[in-house]
Enzyme design. Structure first.
Site, mmCIF file in Angstrom:
data_model
loop_
_atom_site.group_PDB
_atom_site.id
_atom_site.type_symbol
_atom_site.label_atom_id
_atom_site.label_comp_id
_atom_site.label_asym_id
_atom_site.label_seq_id
_atom_site.Cartn_x
_atom_site.Cartn_y
_atom_site.Cartn_z
ATOM 1 N N LYS A 164 -49.020 2.492 59.333
ATOM 2 C CA LYS A 164 -48.919 2.757 57.893
ATOM 3 C C LYS A 164 -49.165 4.234 57.611
ATOM 4 O O LYS A 164 -48.470 4.843 56.791
ATOM 5 C CB LYS A 164 -49.935 1.900 57.126
ATOM 6 C CG LYS A 164 -49.516 0.434 57.025
ATOM 7 C CD LYS A 164 -50.648 -0.455 56.574
ATOM 8 C CE LYS A 164 -50.241 -1.931 56.713
ATOM 9 N NZ LYS A 164 -51.394 -2.851 56.618
ATOM 10 N N GLN B 155 -57.187 -3.831 54.368
ATOM 11 C CA GLN B 155 -56.578 -4.572 55.464
ATOM 12 C C GLN B 155 -57.271 -5.927 55.664
ATOM 13 O O GLN B 155 -58.499 -6.004 55.742
ATOM 14 C CB GLN B 155 -56.689 -3.729 56.750
ATOM 15 C CG GLN B 155 -56.084 -4.340 57.978
ATOM 16 C CD GLN B 155 -54.580 -4.169 58.070
ATOM 17 O OE1 GLN B 155 -53.973 -3.399 57.326
ATOM 18 N NE2 GLN B 155 -53.967 -4.892 58.972
ATOM 19 N N ASP C 295 -50.395 -4.181 47.522
ATOM 20 C CA ASP C 295 -50.204 -5.386 48.338
ATOM 21 C C ASP C 295 -49.724 -6.573 47.490
ATOM 22 O O ASP C 295 -49.222 -7.550 48.033
ATOM 23 C CB ASP C 295 -51.546 -5.801 48.967
ATOM 24 C CG ASP C 295 -51.696 -5.392 50.427
ATOM 25 O OD1 ASP C 295 -50.669 -5.300 51.128
ATOM 26 O OD2 ASP C 295 -52.847 -5.198 50.861
#
Ligand SMILES: Nc1nc(=O)c2c([nH]1)NC[C@@H]1CN(c3ccc(C(=O)N[C@@H](CCC(=O)O)C(=O)O)cc3)C=[N+]21
Ligand SMILES: [Mg+2]
Length: 290
Positions: A54, A98, A121
């Site tokens: 990422k 995460q 997200d």
């Protein structure tokens, strides 16, 4: 193999080029670059790889990546404090914590604390509700990437039979909402579904997101179907080695399907491309340029 290969890596690469152009345009108008904060708790090896990928993708697109690595024994309160700090930081447009988080931390409490307008997200209940009701918001990156791949081979989805295997908040449920929004007839199947192969065989569009290596066999696939494999399972191959396989038995399914995604090189790279797209979108909204 008769199915066309859906090359997620190539589609993602061309999307990322376009996003980089758009980031440059944004920076010229806004006088700053978009910022994405990625928070990693603990030192899980697979998570560390994703976080590195990422960061590299952000850099290539001209997005500022802010990486926060916290020890595995971080308390929920300490992580909450980090999230609240990022919510308040105007250089941060998107926040990704995460998953999975260590057991001492209640993930739902952390996700609820992320500002919905920085939730790139799309995991916050506010964004899930917006997707469910057809309002603009952030859509989870993996199902959004899947929809792109489906449209790349079957642009008109109206009336198509779609079957999503898996009912997670991260993939299955938002995938079903997106397909419903595209006027598919949608079935969500899962581990308690009776006669799963029979249900799967109805699908013109079959999305597998269960996390079980090669569970979807060739005789689960309707001839001519589009098959999207969300699974990323590391299994033993030759002694001492591992390999990545999806939730679909690729060799069998590709003999029957019209088009199919590989693992790796299918859905995974699209997830990262969509994260960049969502971050740019967040930055535009924050700058009043949306
Ligand atoms: N808050 C949060 N958001 C996420 O989006 C999130 C997360 N947590 N936790 C972990 C999962 C997993 N995930 C992947 C992203 C890219 C690939 C990817 O690019 N895969 C490549 C390479 C796979 C490899 O070689 O390991 C491929 O499929 O071709 C895979 C998996 C994002 N996740
Ligand atoms: Mg341009």
């Amino acid at each position: 193999m008769s199915a066309a290969l859906i090359d997620g890596k190539a589609v993602a690469a061309s999307l990322r080029e376009r996003i980089a152009d758009d980031v440059a345009d944004f920076a010229a108008s806004a006088g700053r670059v978009p910022g994405l904060a990625v928070v990693l708790v603990g030192d899980d090896a697979a998570s560390a790889v994703y976080v590195r990928n990422k960061a590299a993708a952000c850099a290539a697109a001209g997005i500022a990546g802010h990486e926060h690595r916290l020890p595995a024994d971080t308390s929920e309160e300490a992580l909450l404090a980090v999230v609240l700090g990022l919510n308040a930081d105007p250089s941060v447009d998107g926040i990704l914590v995460q998953l999975p988080l260590p057991p001492q931390i209640d993930a739902s409490r952390i996700l609820a604390a992320i500002s919905a307008d920085k939730d790139v997200d799309g995991f916050h209940a506010t964004n899930a509700g917006r997707l469910a009701t057809g309002l603009p918001g952030f859509v989870p990156c993996t199902p959004l990437g899947c929809l792109h791949l489906i449209r790349s081979v079957g642009p008109d989805l109206r009336g198509a039979e779609a079957v999503v295997i898996g009912r997670s908040n991260i993939v299955g449920k938002p995938m079903a909402a997106l397909l419903l929004g595209a006027d598919c007839t949608v079935t969500i199947a899962h581990s308690r579904t009776r006669d799963l192969p029979e249900v799967a065989r109805r699908a013109d569009i079959l999305v597998a997101a269960v996390g079980r290596p090669e569970m979807v066999r060739g005789d689960w696939v309707k001839p001519g179907a589009i098959v999207i494999d969300v699974g990323i399972n590391r299994i033993a191959s030759t002694p001492g080695r591992t390999k990545l396989v999806g939730d679909v038995h690729f060799a069998e399914a590709s003999a029957v399907a019209r088009a199919i995604t590989p693992v790796p090189g299918g859905v995974g790279p699209m997830t990262i491309a969509m994260l960049l797209a969502n971050t740019l979108e967040a930055a535009r909204r924050h700058a009043g340029l949306a």
